[in-house]
Design a protein around this motif. Structure first.
Motif, short mmCIF file in Angstrom:
data_model
loop_
_atom_site.label_atom_id
_atom_site.label_comp_id
_atom_site.label_asym_id
_atom_site.label_seq_id
_atom_site.Cartn_x
_atom_site.Cartn_y
_atom_site.Cartn_z
N LEU A 202 11.42 -23.85 45.73
CA LEU A 202 11.79 -22.70 44.92
C LEU A 202 11.43 -21.41 45.64
CD1 LEU A 202 10.56 -23.84 41.39
CD2 LEU A 202 12.88 -23.93 42.29
N GLU A 203 12.34 -20.45 45.59
CA GLU A 203 12.11 -19.14 46.18
C GLU A 203 12.35 -18.08 45.11
OE1 GLU A 203 13.76 -16.37 49.87
OE2 GLU A 203 14.98 -18.02 49.11
N LYS A 204 11.37 -17.24 44.89
CA LYS A 204 11.48 -16.21 43.86
C LYS A 204 12.53 -15.17 44.25
CE LYS A 204 8.76 -12.86 41.21
NZ LYS A 204 7.43 -12.27 41.01
N LEU A 205 13.44 -14.93 43.32
CA LEU A 205 14.45 -13.89 43.52
C LEU A 205 14.00 -12.57 42.93
CD1 LEU A 205 17.71 -15.91 42.76
CD2 LEU A 205 16.77 -15.29 44.99
N ARG A 206 13.49 -12.62 41.70
CA ARG A 206 13.02 -11.39 41.07
C ARG A 206 12.27 -11.71 39.78
NH1 ARG A 206 18.53 -11.40 40.72
NH2 ARG A 206 19.52 -11.55 38.67
N THR A 207 11.47 -10.75 39.36
CA THR A 207 10.83 -10.84 38.06
C THR A 207 11.83 -10.44 37.00
OG1 THR A 207 8.67 -10.32 39.03
CG2 THR A 207 8.92 -9.98 36.66
N LEU A 208 11.87 -11.18 35.91
CA LEU A 208 12.80 -10.88 34.83
C LEU A 208 12.17 -9.88 33.86
CD1 LEU A 208 14.13 -14.49 34.20
CD2 LEU A 208 15.30 -12.63 35.40
N ARG A 209 13.03 -9.25 33.07
CA ARG A 209 12.56 -8.22 32.14
C ARG A 209 11.49 -8.79 31.20
NH1 ARG A 209 15.73 -5.76 27.65
NH2 ARG A 209 17.33 -7.25 28.24
N TYR A 210 11.71 -9.98 30.69
CA TYR A 210 10.71 -10.73 29.93
C TYR A 210 11.25 -12.14 29.74
CZ TYR A 210 13.72 -9.11 26.02
OH TYR A 210 14.78 -8.79 25.21
N GLY A 211 10.46 -13.00 29.09
CA GLY A 211 10.88 -14.38 28.87
C GLY A 211 11.74 -14.52 27.63
N GLU A 212 11.59 -15.65 26.95
CA GLU A 212 12.38 -15.85 25.73
C GLU A 212 12.05 -14.80 24.68
OE1 GLU A 212 13.65 -20.29 24.89
OE2 GLU A 212 11.51 -20.22 25.36
N ASN A 213 10.83 -14.27 24.72
CA ASN A 213 10.39 -13.21 23.82
C ASN A 213 9.70 -12.13 24.64
OD1 ASN A 213 10.94 -14.55 21.08
ND2 ASN A 213 9.71 -16.10 22.13
N PRO A 214 9.67 -10.89 24.14
CA PRO A 214 9.14 -9.78 24.93
C PRO A 214 7.70 -9.95 25.39
CG PRO A 214 10.44 -8.94 23.12
CD PRO A 214 10.31 -10.41 22.90
N HIS A 215 6.89 -10.74 24.66
CA HIS A 215 5.49 -10.90 25.09
C HIS A 215 5.33 -11.95 26.18
CE1 HIS A 215 5.97 -14.08 22.05
NE2 HIS A 215 5.03 -14.73 22.72
N GLN A 216 6.42 -12.63 26.56
CA GLN A 216 6.35 -13.66 27.60
C GLN A 216 6.80 -13.09 28.94
OE1 GLN A 216 8.62 -16.50 24.77
NE2 GLN A 216 7.57 -17.89 26.19
N VAL A 217 6.08 -13.46 30.00
CA VAL A 217 6.41 -13.03 31.35
C VAL A 217 7.29 -14.11 31.99
CG1 VAL A 217 5.47 -12.37 33.60
CG2 VAL A 217 4.22 -11.82 31.51
N LEU A 241 17.88 -8.11 33.85
CA LEU A 241 18.16 -9.30 33.05
C LEU A 241 16.86 -9.89 32.51
CD1 LEU A 241 20.77 -11.15 35.30
CD2 LEU A 241 21.22 -9.66 33.36
N SER A 242 16.97 -10.51 31.34
CA SER A 242 15.84 -11.25 30.78
C SER A 242 16.09 -12.74 30.95
CB SER A 242 15.69 -10.92 29.29
OG SER A 242 16.76 -11.49 28.54
N TYR A 243 15.10 -13.54 30.61
CA TYR A 243 15.20 -15.00 30.66
C TYR A 243 16.40 -15.48 29.84
CZ TYR A 243 13.40 -19.83 30.01
OH TYR A 243 13.24 -21.20 29.96
N ASN A 244 16.52 -14.99 28.60
CA ASN A 244 17.63 -15.40 27.74
C ASN A 244 18.97 -14.96 28.31
OD1 ASN A 244 15.76 -16.46 25.97
ND2 ASN A 244 15.75 -14.69 24.61
N ASN A 245 19.02 -13.77 28.92
CA ASN A 245 20.27 -13.30 29.51
C ASN A 245 20.78 -14.28 30.56
OD1 ASN A 245 19.24 -9.79 29.57
ND2 ASN A 245 20.32 -10.93 27.98
N VAL A 246 19.87 -14.76 31.41
CA VAL A 246 20.27 -15.68 32.47
C VAL A 246 20.77 -16.99 31.87
CG1 VAL A 246 19.48 -16.99 34.48
CG2 VAL A 246 18.71 -14.63 34.16
N GLN A 247 20.04 -17.51 30.88
CA GLN A 247 20.44 -18.76 30.23
C GLN A 247 21.83 -18.63 29.59
OE1 GLN A 247 18.75 -21.54 30.79
NE2 GLN A 247 17.14 -21.74 29.27
N ASP A 248 22.03 -17.55 28.85
CA ASP A 248 23.30 -17.36 28.13
C ASP A 248 24.45 -17.13 29.11
OD1 ASP A 248 21.85 -17.66 25.86
OD2 ASP A 248 22.01 -15.57 25.19
N ALA A 249 24.20 -16.29 30.12
CA ALA A 249 25.26 -15.99 31.09
C ALA A 249 25.64 -17.24 31.87
CB ALA A 249 24.80 -14.89 32.04
N ALA A 250 24.65 -18.07 32.20
CA ALA A 250 24.95 -19.31 32.92
C ALA A 250 25.81 -20.25 32.07
CB ALA A 250 23.65 -20.00 33.33
#
Length: 504
Positions: A202-217, A241-250
């Protein structure tokens, strides 16, 4: 102070080497790195001169020598180690600046094995492991982004003042660098899709805005060695993008590329709420939105055609979080960028990976992707009535969408447009009721797809009462005869695909 430099990624190495010289550091190097440093007028000692031995076996053996590895591995707080170095005339190496050529960029599945084996680095990983093991006295540096940080610390007083936590960080990064490299080699050599040990590079591309909820990294990683897909997306917009954004867009992007015709898909909370094909992409977009305008609010829209200005004007009339397309007209981009919260994602067509991963708790689930393998020509009609030509087209369309609905998944479609979707229910009849409720009057004369068999005839009876005229499902229930009989009584045409498509 002495540094050994041998890098594949040469970005920033000349300036870093120049800074090391200013700190009174002697430079030792190999091959291409040494040539590069000399070209910039920097004094460099070749490893062969350092060890007193030439390269052997056509370069396979360069740094594998006690003069190098004893100099790296010696504990500075152990008198016997330092005495042995002095006895053999070896001087300690304080910095090891090494990064390895990304194996996945030069070696692919069709690369001849003899060629691939020659590209496997032995000396580099060994240098890094040695330096990382002895990080209390030796700085292992693999990331050019760390050159500035290291230089700043050394400027404060040399290796002796480098904080232990920073040393540990560099050591962890070095071991990870080697682990990813070895995982890529293992992936090339193995033929078993599910081996006993399965390292994941795994290679990190970027930090996301937040996880499934705003308090999650959260962060986004790519799997090195896999075809670049989500990792190659280009995001346009002011909001990350957030975690959910990536999931939904995929999810939206995978589904929209299941259609050859111009198609649009709207996804909300990882499930499609509207999907349609059309004569043009503008028609497909309008019909996908019309499928469920309420759920489309704040959703993600995927198009499998170029995004032009007229379509962008239509999209701008509604609130979407993300629009994903293969390309975009400059005027369309300028128009959509007026919406500050909107992200535009440009992506290559979706290509199914060989396996897909999902982690849960302390385990990873790995499986091959869910690609329908049974063509409509192989489907089996089980009722007296044959579906009409229009019903066949809608059944194929609905069956294409239903694998992307959370199971139990039900899709109601008419004229190759979803009009009602129900999923994520603990029983199938409730999923049918939910899809019919969303479809309303549009259910009359529409078709229905079910991702798995009907365990009881109740789902068919509810569908028949709402006016469904044809059903596609896998079949295979112990009560198939009762389910078929219910369809016969209602005059519904039913076909079995023989293939289930659960999505959890």
């Amino acid at each position: 102070m002495r540094a050994l430099l041998s890098v594949s990624d040469k970005s920033g190495v000349v300036e870093f080497a120049r800074q090391l010289l200013e700190f009174g550091c002697e430079l030792v190097s190999t091959g291409g790195t040494a040539r590069l440093l000399r070209e910039h007028g920097l004094p460099v000692l070749e490893v062969a001169d350092f060890t007193g031995f030439p390269e052997l076996l056509e370069g396979r053996v360069k740094t594998l020598h006690p003069a190098v590895h004893a100099a790296i591995l010696a504990r500075r707080d152990e008198p016997s180690h330092m005495e042995q170095l002095a006895r053999f005339g070896y001087q300690p190496i304080d910095l090891v600046v090494v990064n390895l050529y990304p194996f996945d960029r030069v070696v692919h599945a069709d690369t001849p094995e003899a060629e691939a084996l020659e590209l496997i680095d032995i000396g580099g990983p060994t240098l890094l492991r040695a330096a990382a093991k002895n990080y209390r006295w030796v700085l292992p540096i693999v990331d050019p982004n760390d050159y500035g940080r290291v230089a700043a610390v050394l400027a404060a007083g040399g290796p002796a003042v480098v904080p232990l936590e920073f040393r540990r960080e560099l050591a962890a990064k070095a071991f990870a660098h080697v682990a990813v490299y070895d995982a890529q080699i293992a992936a090339y050599l193995r033929h078993d899709q599910f081996p006993d040990l399965l390292p994941l590079p795994l290679e990190k591309l970027r930090t996301l805005r937040y996880g499934e909820n705003p308090h999650q990294v959260a962060a986004l990683y790519r799997i090195r060695g896999y075809p670049a897909q989500i990792g190659s997306w280009r995001t346009i917009g002011e909001v990350e993008l957030s975690y959910n954004n990536v999931q939904d867009a995929a999810a939206a992007w995978q589904l929209v590329w299941r259609f050859e015709q111009p198609a649009a898909v709207i996804v909300k909370h990882a499930a499609p709420c509207g999907a349609a094909i059309g004569e043009t992409i503008a028609d497909a977009v309008a019909r996908a939105f019309d499928a469920d305008p309420v759920s489309a609010f704040g959703g993600i829209v995927a198009l499998n055609r170029h995004l032009d200005e007229p379509v962008s004007r239509a999209l701008a009339q509604h609130l979407f979080d993300i629009i994903i397309a293969p390309s975009i007209e400059p005027t369309a981009e300028a128009l959509l960028r007026r919406r500050k919260a909107l992200r535009i994602v440009l992506a290559p067509p979706w290509c199914e990976p060989p396996v897909i991963w999902r982690t849960t708790a302390d385990v990873a689930l790995v499986q091959t992707p869910d690609i329908p393998s049974r063509a409509p020509q192989s489907w089996r009609r089980v009722t007296t009535r044959e579906p009409s030509e229009r019903e066949w087209e809608d059944l194929v369309f609905a069956w294409t969408v239903v694998p992307f609905v959370l199971s139990n998944g039900v899709v109601i479609a008419r004229d190759q447009q979803t009009v009602g979707i129900g999923g994520g229910q603990p029983n199938r009849v409730d999923a049918v009721r939910l899809a019919l409720w969303r479809a309303g009057d549009r259910a009359r004369g529409a078709v229905l797809a079910s991702d798995a068999f009907f365990p009881f005839p109740d789902g068919v009876e509810v569908a028949a009462a709402a006016g469904i005229t044809a059903i596609v499902q896998p079949g295979g229930s112990k009560r198939d005869s009762e389910v078929i009989a219910a369809a016969e009584r209602a005059g519904i045409a039913m076909v079995f695909t023989g293939e289930r498509h659960f999505r959890h």
